[in-house]
Design a protein around this motif. Structure first.
Motif, short mmCIF file in Angstrom:
data_model
loop_
_atom_site.label_atom_id
_atom_site.label_comp_id
_atom_site.label_asym_id
_atom_site.label_seq_id
_atom_site.Cartn_x
_atom_site.Cartn_y
_atom_site.Cartn_z
N LEU A 1 -4.17 3.06 33.20
CA LEU A 1 -5.63 2.98 33.18
C LEU A 1 -6.21 3.68 34.41
CD1 LEU A 1 -8.24 2.03 31.93
CD2 LEU A 1 -7.90 -0.22 32.97
N SER A 2 -5.58 3.51 35.55
CA SER A 2 -6.02 4.20 36.78
C SER A 2 -6.04 5.71 36.56
CB SER A 2 -5.09 3.86 37.95
OG SER A 2 -5.06 2.48 38.21
N ALA A 3 -4.99 6.24 35.95
CA ALA A 3 -4.90 7.68 35.72
C ALA A 3 -6.01 8.15 34.79
CB ALA A 3 -3.53 8.02 35.13
N GLN A 4 -6.33 7.35 33.78
CA GLN A 4 -7.40 7.72 32.85
C GLN A 4 -8.76 7.72 33.52
OE1 GLN A 4 -7.25 5.62 29.06
NE2 GLN A 4 -5.03 5.51 29.16
N LEU A 5 -8.89 6.91 34.58
CA LEU A 5 -10.15 6.86 35.35
C LEU A 5 -10.15 7.89 36.47
CD1 LEU A 5 -10.51 2.99 35.68
CD2 LEU A 5 -11.93 4.47 34.28
N GLY A 6 -9.08 8.66 36.57
CA GLY A 6 -8.96 9.63 37.66
C GLY A 6 -8.54 9.00 38.95
N GLY A 7 -7.96 7.80 38.84
CA GLY A 7 -7.64 7.03 40.03
C GLY A 7 -6.27 7.29 40.58
N ARG A 8 -6.03 6.73 41.76
CA ARG A 8 -4.75 6.85 42.44
C ARG A 8 -4.60 5.64 43.36
NH1 ARG A 8 -5.97 8.15 47.61
NH2 ARG A 8 -7.98 9.10 48.01
N ARG A 9 -3.37 5.33 43.71
CA ARG A 9 -3.12 4.24 44.65
C ARG A 9 -3.54 4.67 46.05
NH1 ARG A 9 2.41 1.02 43.87
NH2 ARG A 9 1.38 -0.10 45.55
#
Length: 271
Positions: A261-269
């Motif tokens: 889900l993070s990747a779909q939101l353009g997110g990263r740790r």
């Protein structure tokens, strides 16, 4: 005489309430007007277009500018929508995107694990469930959309605050004291800081009967493009369903789903 005074006070309250409602309606009319235009408007133009007295328009604009909902160009005097409105719109869109993107992942979690799955966000220092899918079995958990829970007493709550600074966690504890929800709830800041550090190392959070005896949960944070935690995905079940042997693998499953889900939101740790 007392009856007349009481009636007069009641009438005054009604008039005051009507004035407040009218002011809100006028302010919303101004915002809607500015949103419908591709260019800025002067106070006089807004007054005419919204059919409002110029004095009232000036007062409302000053308030809206002061709160950041309207921007006034100091050179031209033209008014446009402020960054606060755009920020609210962005937050609403993000909330919609979270739900829409999370639902297929939550369904997949339920199908894979046969446990209940849920999505939560942090709002004013509390974990709020915004989506959930119940387990296919007979056992149902006490979770519903909109429910607010203490973050330190739940897996999703701890996942939501695990990347915050010590000062931010202390601020939340000041707003919502660490009260005991079950005999196993974390109720001290040193214990909570140790738990959050373990979550960062492990990649997922555990609620080991800390919110309700007999119930266990695992959850992992969802990251935005800036590395901030914007949500948490969790699984819940009984202690026997999430036993010690099965718990680590469930934690990794939830963590993988949250990172999807993070990747779909353009997110990263963040770290």
């Amino acid at each position: 005489m007392r009856v007349a005074v009481a009636r007069s006070q009641d009438a005054g309250k009604r008039d005051h309430n009507r004035e407040q409602v009218t002011s809100v309606e006028r302010a919303l009319s101004i915002l809607e007007l500015l949103a419908s235009r591709n260019h800025g408007l002067s106070t006089s133009e807004i007054s005419r277009a919204a059919r409002l007295p110029k004095s009232s328009t000036s007062y409302l604009l000053r308030t809206l500018v002061g709160r950041g909902y309207v921007r006034r160009d100091p050179e031209t005097g033209q008014h446009t929508l402020g960054i606060r409105v755009l920020s609210l719109g962005g937050q609403a869109m993000q909330g919609m995107a979270l739900r829409e993107l999370a639902m297929p992942l939550l369904r997949q979690l339920v199908e894979t694990t046969r446990l209940g799955a849920h999505l939560a966000i942090l709002d004013h220092g509390e974990a709020v469930y915004i989506e959930r899918i119940e387990s296919p079995g007979f056992i149902k958990m006490d979770i519903w959309n909109g429910r607010r829970v203490a973050p330190q007493a739940t897996a999703v709550g701890k996942a939501l605050i695990c990347q915050l600074s010590r000062e931010e966690v202390q601020e939340i504890a000041g707003l919502h004291p660490l009260r005991q929800v079950s005999p196993r709830t974390i109720v001290t800041l040193p214990h909570l800081f140790e738990e959050l550090a373990a979550i960062r190392r492990r990649g997922y959070a555990i609620d080991d009967e800390e919110h309700a005896i007999g119930v266990r949960c695992v959850a992992a944070p969802v990251f935005s493009a800036t590395g901030e935690v914007v949500a948490a995905i969790g699984l819940n079940g009984t202690v026997s369903q999430l036993n010690d042997d099965y718990l680590p693998s469930l934690g990794k499953i939830v963590q993988t789903t949250a990172l999807k889900l993070s990747a779909q939101l353009g997110g990263r740790r963040s770290r």
